[in-house]
Design a protein around this motif. Structure first.
Motif, mmCIF file in Angstrom:
data_model
loop_
_atom_site.group_PDB
_atom_site.id
_atom_site.type_symbol
_atom_site.label_atom_id
_atom_site.label_comp_id
_atom_site.label_asym_id
_atom_site.label_seq_id
_atom_site.Cartn_x
_atom_site.Cartn_y
_atom_site.Cartn_z
ATOM 1 N N ALA A 144 -5.032 10.931 -9.920
ATOM 2 C CA ALA A 144 -5.130 9.658 -9.209
ATOM 3 C C ALA A 144 -3.779 8.966 -9.247
ATOM 4 O O ALA A 144 -3.154 8.843 -10.302
ATOM 5 N N VAL A 145 -3.339 8.507 -8.089
ATOM 6 C CA VAL A 145 -2.097 7.745 -7.975
ATOM 7 C C VAL A 145 -2.463 6.313 -7.609
ATOM 8 O O VAL A 145 -3.189 6.068 -6.641
ATOM 9 N N MET A 168 -4.848 8.450 -3.646
ATOM 10 C CA MET A 168 -3.919 7.345 -3.863
ATOM 11 C C MET A 168 -4.578 6.047 -3.445
ATOM 12 O O MET A 168 -5.081 5.922 -2.317
ATOM 13 N N CYS A 169 -4.591 5.083 -4.352
ATOM 14 C CA CYS A 169 -5.125 3.750 -4.093
ATOM 15 C C CYS A 169 -3.987 2.743 -4.199
ATOM 16 O O CYS A 169 -3.215 2.786 -5.168
ATOM 17 N N SER A 170 -3.904 1.859 -3.229
ATOM 18 C CA SER A 170 -2.822 0.887 -3.264
ATOM 19 C C SER A 170 -3.225 -0.400 -2.578
ATOM 20 O O SER A 170 -4.123 -0.420 -1.739
ATOM 21 N N PHE A 171 -2.566 -1.477 -2.981
ATOM 22 C CA PHE A 171 -2.526 -2.687 -2.164
ATOM 23 C C PHE A 171 -1.059 -3.029 -1.940
ATOM 24 O O PHE A 171 -0.184 -2.636 -2.712
ATOM 25 N N PHE A 172 -0.781 -3.744 -0.871
ATOM 26 C CA PHE A 172 0.596 -4.129 -0.564
ATOM 27 C C PHE A 172 0.562 -5.243 0.470
ATOM 28 O O PHE A 172 -0.379 -5.365 1.265
ATOM 29 N N VAL A 223 -4.042 9.821 -14.578
ATOM 30 C CA VAL A 223 -3.783 8.654 -13.731
ATOM 31 C C VAL A 223 -2.287 8.368 -13.786
ATOM 32 O O VAL A 223 -1.709 8.206 -14.870
ATOM 33 N N LEU A 224 -1.646 8.325 -12.612
ATOM 34 C CA LEU A 224 -0.233 7.984 -12.502
ATOM 35 C C LEU A 224 -0.107 6.673 -11.734
ATOM 36 O O LEU A 224 -0.757 6.487 -10.698
ATOM 37 N N ILE A 225 0.722 5.780 -12.242
ATOM 38 C CA ILE A 225 0.848 4.441 -11.672
ATOM 39 C C ILE A 225 2.263 4.207 -11.177
ATOM 40 O O ILE A 225 3.229 4.371 -11.925
#
Length: 293
Positions: A144-145, A168-172, A223-225
């Protein structure tokens, strides 16, 4: 980078000073990163791109890659190899059982670096290089990124779109550089663009109701952040409204996911964060959560 540039050595100095002042630093194990190899880099970047970077390292002064904001001095490429090597070292340490998680305090950052293009202060995609290394060497099948930088991690998306090993989960913030992440999104990308001045309750809702269900279904083995701290309300790179407590809270949510599915394995990579005081405070809160301090 040039002396006026916001992506400057003072960023790491501020983090180190804040960790010392808070009493956190003595509780941590500090390791110096080796350089990544060309084999490591070429798992995610093209041979043509790597050759281009090597050919244009200046003897003195600066070489502009795509504009003055992303330029190389005689030492930049060496620093990029070291930044990428930090993630590889972290993978090895965690998979050997020498550490449960890690924070890579590195520069230059990486999440804007695409397969064949440097941009947004980024040359090598540090997180992507580490992920590919973990998949190849340790046969991990699900990574998981997570990207909580104020800017979209376009490089990581470019490298991992439609990769069955990655979600990959993100907010921006959107619209904001690099003005992408909302069209033609691959099925393994869970992007959430948010407007300027978005507050912490909205972000926490995104994490709880969008990220966590995806992660629970995926059951990541690691999990990579991409940990960018420029969504802090004091950072002029964006116009979001997060504070240290929000980064602490997000980190703790991800740790719970990692405890359930990943044997606690998390590696975090420094990305953005340019208001020095806010950066130091936020990274300290992030690391304290990772270290359960």
């Amino acid at each position: 980078m040039q002396k006026w540039h916001p992506e400057a050595p003072a960023r790491l100095d501020e983090i180190n000073d804040r960790l010392l002042a808070s009493g956190v630093s003595p509780c941590l194990r500090h390791l110096d990163a080796p350089n990544a190899s060309d084999v490591d880099v070429l798992r995610v970047h093209t041979p043509e791109y790597l050759a281009y970077l090597k050919e244009h390292v200046p003897r003195e002064g600066y070489f502009s890659i795509d504009n003055e904001e992303t330029s190389m001095n005689p030492h930049t490429l060496r620093a990029a190899y070291s930044a990428a090597g930090a993630g590889i070292l972290a993978i090895d340490e965690i998979m050997a059982g020498h550490a449960l998680n890690a924070f890579c305090a590195v520069r230059p950052p990486g999440h804007h670096a695409e397969r064949g293009r440097a941009m947004g202060f980024c040359f090598f995609n540090n997180l992507a290089i580490a992920a590919r290394y973990a998949i190849e060497k340790f046969k991990l099948k699900r990574i998981a990124v997570i990207d909580f930088d104020v800017h979209h991690g376009n490089g990581t998306e470019d490298i991992f779109k439609n990769d069955p090993h990655i979600v990959m989960c993100s907010f921006f913030q959107y619209p904001l550089y690099p003005n992408c992440g909302i069209a033609n999104v691959a099925s393994n990308m869970f992007n959430t663009p948010v407007p300027a001045f978005t507050k912490s309750d909205v972000i926490r809702n995104i994490v709880q109701n969008k990220w966590l269900p995806v992660l629970e279904d995926f059951k990541p083995e690691m999990v990579l952040i991409s940990a960018g701290f420029d969504a802090h309300r004091e950072d002029e790179m964006g116009q979001m409204d997060l504070v240290e407590k929000d980064y602490e809270w997000i980190t703790k949510q991800l740790m719970e996911v990692a405890k359930r599915h990943s044997q606690g394995r998390i590696i975090s990579f420094l990305e953005g964060g340019y208001s020095l005081s806010a950066l130091g405070r936020s990274v300290t809160a992030h690391i304290k959560a990772l270290a359960s301090l």
